[in-house]
Design a protein around this motif. Structure first.
Motif, PDB file in Angstrom:
ATOM      1  N   TRP A  26       0.906  -1.345  -0.229  1.00  0.00           N
ATOM      2  CA  TRP A  26       0.043  -0.210   0.189  1.00  0.00           C
ATOM      3  C   TRP A  26       0.408   1.055  -0.240  1.00  0.00           C
ATOM      4  CZ3 TRP A  26      -4.869   0.757  -0.586  1.00  0.00           C
ATOM      5  CH2 TRP A  26      -5.854  -0.394  -1.009  1.00  0.00           C
ATOM      6  N   THR A  27       1.633   1.431   0.523  1.00  0.00           N
ATOM      7  CA  THR A  27       3.131   2.727   0.490  1.00  0.00           C
ATOM      8  C   THR A  27       3.472   2.726  -0.378  1.00  0.00           C
ATOM      9  OG1 THR A  27       3.305   2.026   3.290  1.00  0.00           O
ATOM     10  CG2 THR A  27       4.679   3.705   1.617  1.00  0.00           C
ATOM     11  N   LEU A  28       3.813   1.649  -1.325  1.00  0.00           N
ATOM     12  CA  LEU A  28       4.487   2.093  -2.721  1.00  0.00           C
ATOM     13  C   LEU A  28       3.814   2.150  -3.535  1.00  0.00           C
ATOM     14  CD1 LEU A  28       7.015  -1.579  -2.680  1.00  0.00           C
ATOM     15  CD2 LEU A  28       7.626   0.958  -2.253  1.00  0.00           C
ATOM     16  N   GLY A  29       2.518   1.434  -3.698  1.00  0.00           N
ATOM     17  CA  GLY A  29       1.693   1.810  -4.437  1.00  0.00           C
ATOM     18  C   GLY A  29       0.723   3.430  -4.276  1.00  0.00           C
ATOM     19  N   ILE A  30       0.661   4.115  -2.842  1.00  0.00           N
ATOM     20  CA  ILE A  30       0.460   5.564  -2.626  1.00  0.00           C
ATOM     21  C   ILE A  30       1.133   6.597  -3.074  1.00  0.00           C
ATOM     22  CG2 ILE A  30      -0.390   7.107  -0.912  1.00  0.00           C
ATOM     23  CD1 ILE A  30      -1.936   4.538   0.246  1.00  0.00           C
ATOM     24  N   GLY A  31       2.266   6.008  -2.724  1.00  0.00           N
ATOM     25  CA  GLY A  31       4.221   6.738  -2.982  1.00  0.00           C
ATOM     26  C   GLY A  31       3.829   6.732  -4.824  1.00  0.00           C
ATOM     27  N   PHE A  32       3.667   5.452  -5.450  1.00  0.00           N
ATOM     28  CA  PHE A  32       3.445   5.960  -6.928  1.00  0.00           C
ATOM     29  C   PHE A  32       2.042   6.821  -7.527  1.00  0.00           C
ATOM     30  CE2 PHE A  32       3.123   3.971 -11.105  1.00  0.00           C
ATOM     31  CZ  PHE A  32       4.257   4.199 -11.682  1.00  0.00           C
ATOM     32  N   ALA A  33       1.250   6.559  -7.188  1.00  0.00           N
ATOM     33  CA  ALA A  33       0.272   7.922  -7.291  1.00  0.00           C
ATOM     34  C   ALA A  33       1.268   9.076  -7.190  1.00  0.00           C
ATOM     35  CB  ALA A  33      -1.018   6.804  -6.762  1.00  0.00           C
ATOM     36  N   ALA A  34       1.370   9.361  -6.457  1.00  0.00           N
ATOM     37  CA  ALA A  34       1.766  10.400  -5.656  1.00  0.00           C
ATOM     38  C   ALA A  34       2.426  11.368  -6.303  1.00  0.00           C
ATOM     39  CB  ALA A  34       1.946  10.472  -4.312  1.00  0.00           C
ATOM     40  N   TYR A  35       3.706  10.390  -6.865  1.00  0.00           N
ATOM     41  CA  TYR A  35       4.122  10.554  -7.450  1.00  0.00           C
ATOM     42  C   TYR A  35       3.744  11.173  -8.691  1.00  0.00           C
ATOM     43  CZ  TYR A  35       8.205  10.486 -10.814  1.00  0.00           C
ATOM     44  OH  TYR A  35       9.760  10.716 -12.507  1.00  0.00           O
ATOM     45  N   LEU A  36       2.821   9.928 -10.173  1.00  0.00           N
ATOM     46  CA  LEU A  36       2.022  11.220 -10.590  1.00  0.00           C
ATOM     47  C   LEU A  36       1.561  11.497 -10.909  1.00  0.00           C
ATOM     48  CD1 LEU A  36       1.662   7.082 -11.805  1.00  0.00           C
ATOM     49  CD2 LEU A  36       3.737   8.507 -12.867  1.00  0.00           C
TER      50      LEU A  36
END
Length: 270
Positions: A26-36
Motif C-alpha cells: 500500500w505504501t509503494l502504491g500510494i507513493g507511486f500514485a502521488a509521484y504521478l
C-alpha cells in the motif's frame, strides 16, 4: 489430518503477491500514485493552444482520406530516391565495417586489446543519437545527403556490431572448437566454425537495420541531412497536409515492402 486435507482440496490456487507485506504494498502504491500526480502537475500545458491545435490535428488525419501525390510529385520522387540511395549506401558501408568490429568485440574470439578497442568504438557509436550526429555533420559538411549517409553509416556500426558480437559470444562452442582442433587457421576457423552459426542472425539484423535506416532518413531530412524528410518538413510548414499524408503513405508502403522482403530473405538463409 484428513479433515485438514479435505478442507484444502478444491481450494483455488492464488498466486502469492510479489511484495508479501500488505503495508509495504500500500505504501509503494500510494507513493507511486502521488509521484504521478506531482509529475503531471509540473508539466506546463497550454490548454488553449491544445484546443487550437485540435483542428489542425483533425485536418491532418482527414488528409489521409485524400492524399495528394501529384502537386509536388517531382519533389516527392526526388526525396524518396535520395532516401533510398542514402539507405542502401549507408547500410552497405555500415554492415561492411560492422562485421570486423563485431568480430573484434566478441570476447571469446578476440584478444583483449582488440576487444577493448572494438568495444570502445561500439560504445561511442551507441552513445550518440542519430539526430545529434546529423546536426554535427550538417554543420561540418553542409546541407545534403552526405551528412545523412555518414550519420546512418555511423549508427549502423554501433547497432550491428554490438548485436553481432553478442551473438558470437553466445554461439555453440563445440562446433567452433572442433574446427580449431582440426588445425584450421584463424580465418578458416571464422569461416567454418563461426560464420555458419551467426550468418542467419546477421542477415536478419542487416535487413532490420536497412528498415531502420530508411525510416531514420526521413527524420534526418528535418535537420537538413537529405532525404524525404526535407520535403515532409516543407509540407508541414506550408500546412499541405494532403502532401504530407501522401509522403507518409509512401514511407509506410516502402517499410512494409522491406519487412516482406526481409522475411523472404531470412527464410532462404535459414
Amino acid at each position: 489430518m484428513s479433515s485438514e486435507l479435505d478442507a484444502l482440496i478444491g481450494r483455488k490456487w492464488k498466486k502469492p503477491p510479489f511484495i508479501k507485506r500488505t503495508w509495504l504494498r500500500w505504501t509503494l502504491g500510494i507513493g507511486f500514485a502521488a509521484y504521478l500526480i506531482a509529475a503531471f502537475m509540473t508539466i506546463d500545458v497550454n490548454w488553449s493552444r491544445v484546443y487550437e491545435g485540435l483542428d489542425r490535428g483533425a485536418a491532418f488525419i482527414l488528409a489521409f482520406t485524400s492524399p495528394d501525390f501529384f502537386s509536388r510529385a517531382a519533389d516527392i520522387r526526388d526525396g524518396i530516391l535520395e532516401s533510398i540511395v542514402m539507405t542502401v549506401a549507408a547500410s552497405v558501408v555500415g554492415i561492411a565495417i560492422s562485421i570486423p568490429i563485431g568480430l573484434g568485440a566478441a570476447r571469446n574470439i578476440a584478444p583483449l586489446p582488440v576487444y577493448l578497442v572494438c568495444r570502445g568504438i561500439v560504445a561511442i557509436s551507441r552513445a550518440l543519437q542519430e539526430i545529434i550526429v546529423a546536426i554535427l555533420l550538417v554543420a561540418i559538411f553542409g546541407f545534403g545527403p552526405l551528412a545523412g549517409f555518414l550519420t546512418l553509416s555511423f549508427a549502423t556500426i554501433g547497432f550491428l556490431s554490438k548485436l553481432l558480437a553478442e551473438d558470437i559470444e553466445s554461439m555453440d562452442k563445440v562446433q567452433a572448437e572442433a574446427i580449431k582442433a582440426s588445425g584450421a587457421r584463424w580465418l578458416q576457423w571464422i569461416n567454418y566454425g563461426v560464420q555458419p552459426q551467426v550468418m542467419p542472425r546477421l542477415v536478419g539484423l542487416s535487413m532490420y537495420r536497412i528498415d531502420i535506416n530508411f525510416r531514420e532518413s526521413a527524420i534526418l531530412g528535418l535537420v537538413g541531412a537529405g532525404g524525404i524528410g526535407a520535403t515532409l518538413n516543407t509540407a508541414f510548414d506550408r500546412y499541405e497536409y494532403d502532401t504530407a499524408a501522401a509522403i507518409l503513405i509512401i514511407i509506410i508502403l516502402i517499410v512494409m515492402a522491406l519487412e516482406y522482403l526481409s522475411g523472404i530473405i531470412r527464410a532462404k538463409v535459414q
